[in-house]
Design a protein around this motif. Structure first.
Motif, short mmCIF file in Angstrom:
data_model
loop_
_atom_site.label_atom_id
_atom_site.label_comp_id
_atom_site.label_asym_id
_atom_site.label_seq_id
_atom_site.Cartn_x
_atom_site.Cartn_y
_atom_site.Cartn_z
N GLY A 89 6.85 3.99 9.58
CA GLY A 89 6.51 5.24 10.25
C GLY A 89 5.07 5.29 10.73
O GLY A 89 4.75 5.98 11.69
N ASP A 90 4.18 4.55 10.04
CA ASP A 90 2.78 4.52 10.45
C ASP A 90 2.53 3.52 11.57
O ASP A 90 1.45 3.48 12.14
CB ASP A 90 1.90 4.15 9.24
CG ASP A 90 1.70 5.36 8.33
OD1 ASP A 90 2.20 6.44 8.67
OD2 ASP A 90 1.03 5.20 7.28
N ILE A 91 3.51 2.68 11.85
CA ILE A 91 3.31 1.64 12.85
C ILE A 91 3.91 2.04 14.19
O ILE A 91 3.40 1.70 15.24
CB ILE A 91 3.91 0.31 12.34
CG1 ILE A 91 3.02 -0.24 11.22
CG2 ILE A 91 4.05 -0.71 13.45
CD1 ILE A 91 3.66 -1.29 10.39
N MET A 148 0.81 -1.21 0.00
CA MET A 148 0.00 0.00 0.00
C MET A 148 0.85 1.27 0.00
O MET A 148 0.32 2.36 -0.10
CB MET A 148 -0.91 0.02 1.23
CG MET A 148 -1.75 -1.22 1.39
SD MET A 148 -3.04 -1.31 0.16
CE MET A 148 -4.32 -0.41 0.97
N TYR A 149 2.15 1.12 0.16
CA TYR A 149 3.03 2.28 0.22
C TYR A 149 3.91 2.40 -1.02
O TYR A 149 4.77 3.27 -1.09
CB TYR A 149 3.92 2.19 1.47
CG TYR A 149 3.13 2.29 2.75
CD1 TYR A 149 2.95 3.52 3.38
CD2 TYR A 149 2.53 1.18 3.32
CE1 TYR A 149 2.21 3.64 4.54
CE2 TYR A 149 1.79 1.27 4.49
CZ TYR A 149 1.64 2.51 5.09
OH TYR A 149 0.90 2.62 6.24
#
Lengths: 347, 205
Positions: free
Chosen positions: B133-135, B84-85
């Motif tokens: 970074g989102d985790i 998704m990134y």
């Protein structure tokens, strides 16, 4: 199915499993501190709702926002539609605004189909419920919920017995569920008063019965449908009490269900009518879980329709999967003839 | 993404792909990387290994086993799906997602070692950094790869490299692992693609 999701029948078994597996991964995003993915950044999703809805609209809105899409909400109330604007003119307006996907709910069966095939817009059309026709994302989230409880992640629903009870006549949820569950291998039984069964139901891929008690003991899931009072302009059954006694799910009937069976309800529930409060509040009732699963499932649908250069769900599966050719540029989906989606290869 | 690579390898005409690493070499290389991680992380107490699907996950698990042998403690290991990134999502139909599995304690304040099979353009690792970074917020992030084949398109380098493999863009590197492919091997083959087709080549990465 090309780039629209109009009917649950558009989905092949592989498509449906791809949506459910993708939804499974999307569900994990909800457990993270940052519940957002950058995938649909810069894409615009329009929620076009000609009919009242809380659950579905909020669910689609949350799904699109978690994928970083821009969301425009459009409801018929307070818009030019109440001044008499036609569906076509509304669609042309949306096209001019550059919508990439239109999530449409309409009181007329077939409105999403018209929107998708008329050439008015280039956007992907997702049916969020049209009249008494279909509600495919509801069926997907129901299948997702059933799969988690009954057969396990990654599998289909082969051999599972699902009973759908209530107002089949007016229910788009029932129609979509019958089609999708049949695709996934489940055996569906519809139970309703004869007056609440649609004409031609005998051609649906399911069993039909009139006696709820006869099927409860061998059901893996029971889906209770809301009695749609707003559509009840004729006398479909003598009294609400009689309906509730014959077709309502109460504690006694729930006790007859197999131990692993779940009770489902697409909402909104009429407590005391088709389902008693005792059943609705019991741990076997998945109504609240279905709402949470709805966001994950709709994220999966939006990702698979909008996430790439062309949708991953394609009818062209029969074509030979060809080794990937370099794509010249990120062509718009409508410029590209449906190719065998490479998702098969990349999984 | 990994399977794109295998498609490429299958599509390659003669000459057949040449093995550059065999099973014993891969085992040796992973042992060395495990020792390097312990050395640089001063005991590897707070290390979390995150493999990038598909084959990076298997490599991360193997590294975790080696670390456990060396340190006598179990090492946290998981997987990080970067689909998704990716920056090339719009160039292809949507890809099926792989599993992201973050070990129980999360990554906050830990030393995260990303593990992948081949380091090529560096775009996968860029996506992995975004996903990470989102985790959470690791203390530091390092990168371990089995093969570094060069041709970076981003300012990214690996901290632990199994084998530096100078390649041309016409060549394909294919990693086979027992868990996925039935045997351990790294194959160097020839692409029938033109080397200037950098977009598709980068997609392999």
């Amino acid at each position: 199915m090309k780039r629209h999701l109009i009917s649950a029948a558009d989905l092949t078994r592989d498509d449906a499993l791809l949506v459910l597996d993708t939804a499974e991964e999307m569900a994990r995003v909800a457990d993270r501190p940052i519940k957002k993915l950058p995938t649909l950044r810069g894409r615009t999703v329009v929620n076009l709702f000609f009919e009242d809805s809380t659950r579905t609209r909020i669910s689609f809105e949350a799904a699109a926002k978690r994928l970083s899409a821009d969301v425009i909400n459009f409801s018929a109330k307070g818009s030019s539609v109440s001044k008499g604007e036609s569906l076509k003119d509304t669609a042309l307006t949306l096209e001019a605004m550059g919508a990439d996907a239109v999530v449409v709910r309409h009181h007329a069966s077939g409105a999403p189909q018209r929107l998708a095939t008329s050439g008015w817009i280039n956007a992907s059309v997702v049916n969020a419920g049209d009249g008494t026709h279909e509600h495919p994302t509801q069926a997907l989230l129901d299948a997702f919920t059933m799969r988690r409880h009954l057969s396990g992640v990654g599998r289909d629903l082969a051999g599972r017995r699902v009973t759908i009870v209530g107002d089949i006549l007016h229910s788009r949820v029932a129609r979509s569920n019958v089609l999708l569950l049949n695709t996934l291998g489940a055996e569906v039984t519809l139970v309703a008063p004869p007056t609440l069964l649609p004409i031609g139901v005998e051609q649906w891929p399911c069993q039909v019965g009139y006696d709820l008690d006869a099927v409860l003991a061998k059901s893996d899931a029971v889906m209770m449908l809301r009695v749609q009072r707003e559509r009840m302009n004729a006398a479909f059954f003598p009294t609400e009490r009689e309906y509730s006694r014959r077709y309502g799910l109460d504690g006694g009937r729930m006790a007859v269900l197999p131990e692993h069976a779940i009770v489902m309800h697409p909402g909104p529930m009429n407590r005391g009518m088709e389902i008693t409060a005792e059943v609705a509040d019991s741990p076997r009732c998945t109504a609240v879980e279905q709402v949470a699963n709805g966001v994950s499932t709709r994220m999966a649908v939006l990702y698979l329709l909008l996430g790439g250069s062309e949708p991953a769900l394609a009818t062209a599966r029969a074509e030979e999967p060809r080794p990937e050719e370099p794509r010249a540029d990120d062509a718009r989906p409508d410029d590209v003839p449906t190719e065998a989606a490479r998702t098969e290869e990349s999984k | 993404m990994v399977d794109d690579r295998s498609t490429t390898a299958q599509a390659a005409p003669a000459p057949p792909a040449r093995p550059v690493l065999e099973a014993p070499d891969i085992a040796r290389v992973l042992t060395r990387i495990a020792h390097e991680i312990v050395e640089r992380a001063k005991g590897a107490d707070d290390v979390v290994l995150l493999g990038i699907p598909t084959r990076g996950v298997f490599l991360a698990r193997r590294l975790a086993d080696k670390l456990a042998e060396i340190t006598g403690r179990t090492t946290q290991v998981g997987s990080l799906d970067i689909t998704m990134y990716r920056d090339d999502l719009r160039l292809h139909p949507p890809r099926a997602l792989a599993r992201t599995e973050i070990p129980g304690d999360g990554v906050d304040g830990r030393l995260v070692v990303l593990v992948d099979d081949v380091l090529f353009s560096g775009r996968t690792i860029r996506a992995a950094l975004d996903a990470l970074g989102d985790i959470g917020r690791p203390r530091a992030v390092q990168l371990a790869v089995l093969v570094d084949r060069g041709h970076r398109e981003l300012p990214i380098r690996a901290d632990y490299v199994g084998k530096n493999l100078p390649t041309s863009l016409r060549e394909t590197v294919r990693v086979l692992l027992t868990e996925e492919d039935g045997r351990d091997s790294v194959l160097l083959g020839h692409s029938r693609r033109e080397p200037q087709d950098r977009t598709a080549a980068a997609a392999d990465q």
